[in-house]
Design a protein around this motif. Structure first.
Motif, PDB file in Angstrom:
ATOM      1  N   PRO A 170      48.519  64.358  41.406  1.00 21.87           N
ATOM      2  CA  PRO A 170      47.704  64.229  42.629  1.00 21.87           C
ATOM      3  C   PRO A 170      46.228  63.974  42.295  1.00 21.87           C
ATOM      4  O   PRO A 170      45.558  63.231  42.999  1.00 21.87           O
ATOM      5  N   THR A 171      45.749  64.559  41.199  1.00 23.01           N
ATOM      6  CA  THR A 171      44.340  64.329  40.829  1.00 23.01           C
ATOM      7  C   THR A 171      44.101  62.851  40.538  1.00 23.01           C
ATOM      8  O   THR A 171      43.093  62.279  40.960  1.00 23.01           O
ATOM      9  N   ASP A 172      45.043  62.198  39.848  1.00 25.68           N
ATOM     10  CA  ASP A 172      44.902  60.760  39.564  1.00 25.68           C
ATOM     11  C   ASP A 172      44.785  59.967  40.864  1.00 25.68           C
ATOM     12  O   ASP A 172      43.938  59.089  41.002  1.00 25.68           O
ATOM     13  N   TRP A 173      45.661  60.279  41.820  1.00 28.31           N
ATOM     14  CA  TRP A 173      45.633  59.561  43.107  1.00 28.31           C
ATOM     15  C   TRP A 173      44.274  59.736  43.774  1.00 28.31           C
ATOM     16  O   TRP A 173      43.687  58.777  44.272  1.00 28.31           O
ATOM     17  N   HIS A 174      43.817  60.983  43.825  1.00 28.05           N
ATOM     18  CA  HIS A 174      42.536  61.246  44.491  1.00 28.05           C
ATOM     19  C   HIS A 174      41.389  60.507  43.808  1.00 28.05           C
ATOM     20  O   HIS A 174      40.501  59.988  44.466  1.00 28.05           O
ATOM     21  N   LEU A 175      41.397  60.492  42.487  1.00 23.97           N
ATOM     22  CA  LEU A 175      40.322  59.813  41.758  1.00 23.97           C
ATOM     23  C   LEU A 175      40.327  58.328  42.093  1.00 23.97           C
ATOM     24  O   LEU A 175      39.286  57.720  42.319  1.00 23.97           O
ATOM     25  N   MET A 176      41.525  57.745  42.121  1.00 24.45           N
ATOM     26  CA  MET A 176      41.586  56.308  42.411  1.00 24.45           C
ATOM     27  C   MET A 176      41.145  55.993  43.829  1.00 24.45           C
ATOM     28  O   MET A 176      40.539  54.981  44.085  1.00 24.45           O
ATOM     29  N   ARG A 177      41.454  56.893  44.737  1.00 28.11           N
ATOM     30  CA  ARG A 177      41.081  56.639  46.130  1.00 28.11           C
ATOM     31  C   ARG A 177      39.609  56.921  46.409  1.00 28.11           C
ATOM     32  O   ARG A 177      38.989  56.240  47.211  1.00 28.11           O
ATOM     33  N   LYS A 178      39.080  57.968  45.781  1.00 25.50           N
ATOM     34  CA  LYS A 178      37.790  58.495  46.263  1.00 25.50           C
ATOM     35  C   LYS A 178      36.634  58.408  45.289  1.00 25.50           C
ATOM     36  O   LYS A 178      35.499  58.698  45.667  1.00 25.50           O
ATOM     37  N   ALA A 179      36.887  58.041  44.026  1.00 23.18           N
ATOM     38  CA  ALA A 179      35.761  57.965  43.077  1.00 23.18           C
ATOM     39  C   ALA A 179      35.027  56.645  43.295  1.00 23.18           C
ATOM     40  O   ALA A 179      35.654  55.592  43.311  1.00 23.18           O
ATOM     41  N   PRO A 180      33.696  56.703  43.451  1.00 23.77           N
ATOM     42  CA  PRO A 180      32.960  55.459  43.689  1.00 23.77           C
ATOM     43  C   PRO A 180      32.759  54.644  42.414  1.00 23.77           C
ATOM     44  O   PRO A 180      32.346  53.496  42.462  1.00 23.77           O
ATOM     45  N   ILE A 181      33.045  55.246  41.247  1.00 24.78           N
ATOM     46  CA  ILE A 181      32.852  54.525  39.990  1.00 24.78           C
ATOM     47  C   ILE A 181      34.216  54.197  39.383  1.00 24.78           C
ATOM     48  O   ILE A 181      35.220  54.791  39.775  1.00 24.78           O
ATOM     49  N   PRO A 182      34.268  53.246  38.441  1.00 26.94           N
ATOM     50  CA  PRO A 182      35.561  52.881  37.850  1.00 26.94           C
ATOM     51  C   PRO A 182      36.267  54.073  37.200  1.00 26.94           C
ATOM     52  O   PRO A 182      35.623  54.944  36.623  1.00 26.94           O
ATOM     53  N   VAL A 183      37.600  54.062  37.323  1.00 24.98           N
ATOM     54  CA  VAL A 183      38.428  55.131  36.746  1.00 24.98           C
ATOM     55  C   VAL A 183      39.410  54.491  35.769  1.00 24.98           C
ATOM     56  O   VAL A 183      40.169  53.588  36.141  1.00 24.98           O
ATOM     57  N   LEU A 184      39.380  54.953  34.515  1.00 29.18           N
ATOM     58  CA  LEU A 184      40.305  54.450  33.504  1.00 29.18           C
ATOM     59  C   LEU A 184      41.370  55.512  33.249  1.00 29.18           C
ATOM     60  O   LEU A 184      41.061  56.619  32.808  1.00 29.18           O
ATOM     61  N   LEU A 185      42.620  55.183  33.575  1.00 32.26           N
ATOM     62  CA  LEU A 185      43.730  56.109  33.356  1.00 32.26           C
ATOM     63  C   LEU A 185      44.444  55.668  32.070  1.00 32.26           C
ATOM     64  O   LEU A 185      44.886  54.522  31.950  1.00 32.26           O
ATOM     65  N   VAL A 186      44.525  56.601  31.124  1.00 34.17           N
ATOM     66  CA  VAL A 186      44.881  56.251  29.742  1.00 34.17           C
ATOM     67  C   VAL A 186      46.275  56.746  29.372  1.00 34.17           C
ATOM     68  O   VAL A 186      46.651  57.865  29.692  1.00 34.17           O
ATOM     69  N   LYS A 187      47.000  55.874  28.665  1.00 35.52           N
ATOM     70  CA  LYS A 187      48.271  56.280  28.077  1.00 35.52           C
ATOM     71  C   LYS A 187      48.109  56.442  26.577  1.00 35.52           C
ATOM     72  O   LYS A 187      47.098  56.073  26.010  1.00 35.52           O
ATOM     73  N   ALA A 188      49.159  56.944  25.944  1.00 41.28           N
ATOM     74  CA  ALA A 188      49.022  57.313  24.530  1.00 41.28           C
ATOM     75  C   ALA A 188      49.281  56.158  23.574  1.00 41.28           C
ATOM     76  O   ALA A 188      49.889  56.340  22.547  1.00 41.28           O
ATOM     77  N   GLN A 189      48.849  54.948  23.936  1.00 42.69           N
ATOM     78  CA  GLN A 189      49.021  53.862  22.962  1.00 42.69           C
ATOM     79  C   GLN A 189      47.654  53.298  22.581  1.00 42.69           C
ATOM     80  O   GLN A 189      46.704  53.409  23.346  1.00 42.69           O
ATOM     81  N   ASP A 190      47.570  52.697  21.418  1.00 42.44           N
ATOM     82  CA  ASP A 190      46.285  52.143  20.972  1.00 42.44           C
ATOM     83  C   ASP A 190      45.998  50.811  21.647  1.00 42.44           C
ATOM     84  O   ASP A 190      46.893  50.160  22.143  1.00 42.44           O
ATOM     85  N   TRP A 191      44.723  50.440  21.609  1.00 46.24           N
ATOM     86  CA  TRP A 191      44.340  49.095  22.031  1.00 46.24           C
ATOM     87  C   TRP A 191      44.213  48.270  20.757  1.00 46.24           C
ATOM     88  O   TRP A 191      43.216  48.377  20.049  1.00 46.24           O
ATOM     89  N   PRO A 192      45.205  47.445  20.443  1.00 44.37           N
ATOM     90  CA  PRO A 192      45.099  46.698  19.193  1.00 44.37           C
ATOM     91  C   PRO A 192      44.074  45.573  19.306  1.00 44.37           C
ATOM     92  O   PRO A 192      43.730  45.153  20.410  1.00 44.37           O
ATOM     93  N   VAL A 193      43.615  45.099  18.175  1.00 48.74           N
ATOM     94  CA  VAL A 193      42.756  43.916  18.184  1.00 48.74           C
ATOM     95  C   VAL A 193      43.621  42.746  18.661  1.00 48.74           C
ATOM     96  O   VAL A 193      44.823  42.715  18.421  1.00 48.74           O
ATOM     97  N   ALA A 194      42.988  41.787  19.370  1.00 50.34           N
ATOM     98  CA  ALA A 194      43.710  40.625  19.920  1.00 50.34           C
ATOM     99  C   ALA A 194      44.801  41.048  20.909  1.00 50.34           C
ATOM    100  O   ALA A 194      45.868  40.454  20.982  1.00 50.34           O
ATOM    101  N   GLY A 195      44.527  42.110  21.676  1.00 43.46           N
ATOM    102  CA  GLY A 195      45.469  42.543  22.714  1.00 43.46           C
ATOM    103  C   GLY A 195      45.276  41.718  23.986  1.00 43.46           C
ATOM    104  O   GLY A 195      44.588  40.707  23.987  1.00 43.46           O
ATOM    105  N   LYS A 196      45.877  42.178  25.066  1.00 45.18           N
ATOM    106  CA  LYS A 196      45.799  41.418  26.325  1.00 45.18           C
ATOM    107  C   LYS A 196      45.382  42.314  27.474  1.00 45.18           C
ATOM    108  O   LYS A 196      45.848  43.437  27.608  1.00 45.18           O
ATOM    109  N   ILE A 197      44.488  41.772  28.297  1.00 46.91           N
ATOM    110  CA  ILE A 197      44.011  42.479  29.490  1.00 46.91           C
ATOM    111  C   ILE A 197      44.439  41.667  30.706  1.00 46.91           C
ATOM    112  O   ILE A 197      44.196  40.460  30.763  1.00 46.91           O
ATOM    113  N   VAL A 198      45.101  42.309  31.653  1.00 44.41           N
ATOM    114  CA  VAL A 198      45.565  41.620  32.862  1.00 44.41           C
ATOM    115  C   VAL A 198      44.665  41.994  34.035  1.00 44.41           C
ATOM    116  O   VAL A 198      44.498  43.181  34.340  1.00 44.41           O
ATOM    117  N   CYS A 199      44.090  40.985  34.683  1.00 42.48           N
ATOM    118  CA  CYS A 199      43.270  41.216  35.885  1.00 42.48           C
ATOM    119  C   CYS A 199      44.102  40.863  37.103  1.00 42.48           C
ATOM    120  O   CYS A 199      44.524  39.707  37.262  1.00 42.48           O
TER     121      CYS A 199
END
Length: 310
Positions: free
Chosen positions: A129-158
């Motif tokens: 529920p905290t994640d939901w509230h943050l996404m709905r109500k935080a005025p600044i960007p929220v990054l929700l993180v999983k336990a995998q690395d960001w490799p070099v030459a990875g991909k970002i989907v917009c």
């Protein structure tokens, strides 16, 4: 210009493995940023003990807070390297999401970073529920993180929306892509754009015998492709990295993230509150149920959090 100079990391008190902190340290070292590690705690049993005086309750609370601070010191110790500034804040509050958002607003943070729970069987993430509230109500960007690395030459989907051509929507698309490009530069990643367009309404095909569903669908697709190419061109993104797909955003976005093996999905959230939020929900909220990578949720310019007045 969006900057990640002040990062607010929300820790998970139930584990010593802090994925959000590890990700924030990566970001901070690329941005010469400072990190505040934040924990909001509350123990109802201390509040309910009528035999304690107010003062005794206060000192018990203080004891719990200090205990947690000592634990946090141990958690952040391995990361105190390369001159990174890491501050600690532990506060007593009965609604974690409120304390996080208030802290982020008061401290003028640029980004909230929080770990999410991975569901082993499905590889999707279980959001609290905290994640939901943050996404709905935080005025600044929220990054929700999983336990995998960001490799070099990875991909970002917009996840962009090109079906509405109003200024607010265009500005949100621009904001999403700007965040992606900055991160792509720092992590040597590719930026992909995805847009979902609706299929042909079944009732139209039934009610209008002469209705040509194929032509209708092609027209819609071409219109979306034209708009996404225009958007990609404006931000210097290769047309090969534009994906226009028929379907609902909550199906299309996770599918593409999986097939590209993306590290991060960035999308806009409109932050509905009240009854409309309960009834309509929000694309972002449907998407994150089935996404298998990190998610960065961004609000439109001028968004006021309901907590900014509290």
């Amino acid at each position: 210009m969006m900057d990640y100079k002040k990062l607010l990391v929300v820790v998970d008190p139930t584990t010593d493995k802090q994925t959000a902190l590890a990700r924030a340290v990566e970001l901070a070292s690329k941005n010469q940023a400072e990190i505040t590690v934040f924990l909001s705690i509350f123990d109802f049993s201390y509040e309910m003990t009528s035999i304690l005086s107010g003062q005794e309750r206060e000192s018990m609370r203080e004891g719990v807070v200090n205990q947690r601070k000592a634990w946090l010191e141990d958690v952040v110790a391995p990361y105190r390297k390369d001159g990174l500034t890491i501050n600690l804040d532990v506060i007593w509050h009965n609604r974690p999401f409120e304390s996080i958002i208030k802290h982020a607003i008061d401290g003028e943070y640029d980004l909230i970073v929080k770990g999410t729970h991975e569901h082993d069987k499905l590889k999707s993430v279980i959001f609290t529920p905290t994640d939901w509230h943050l996404m709905r109500k935080a005025p600044i960007p929220v990054l929700l993180v999983k336990a995998q690395d960001w490799p070099v030459a990875g991909k970002i989907v917009c996840a962009v929306n090109v079906s509405a051509e109003d200024n607010a929507n265009e500005s949100l698309n621009g904001k999403i892509i700007s965040h992606a490009k900055k991160l792509a530069e720092q992590f040597d990643a590719q930026v992909h754009l995805v847009n979902a367009y609706p299929g042909t309404p079944v009732n139209l095909a039934i009610e209008l015998p002469d209705f040509d569903a194929h032509t209708y669908s092609e027209t819609i697709r071409l219109q979306h492709e034209e708009r996404i190419s225009y958007l990609a061109n404006a931000y210097g993104i290769s047309p090969d990295f534009c994906h226009v797909m028929e379907g609902l955003p909550e199906d299309v976005i996770p599918d593409l993230a999986t097939s590209l093996d993306a590290e991060l999905v960035i999308l806009g959230t409109i932050g509905r509150t009240g009854i409309s939020a309960a009834l309509i929900g929000n694309t972002a909220e449907h998407v994150i149920d089935s996404i298998n990578c990190d998610l960065l949720a961004i609000k439109p310019d001028g968004y006021k959090s309901p907590l900014e007045e509290v």
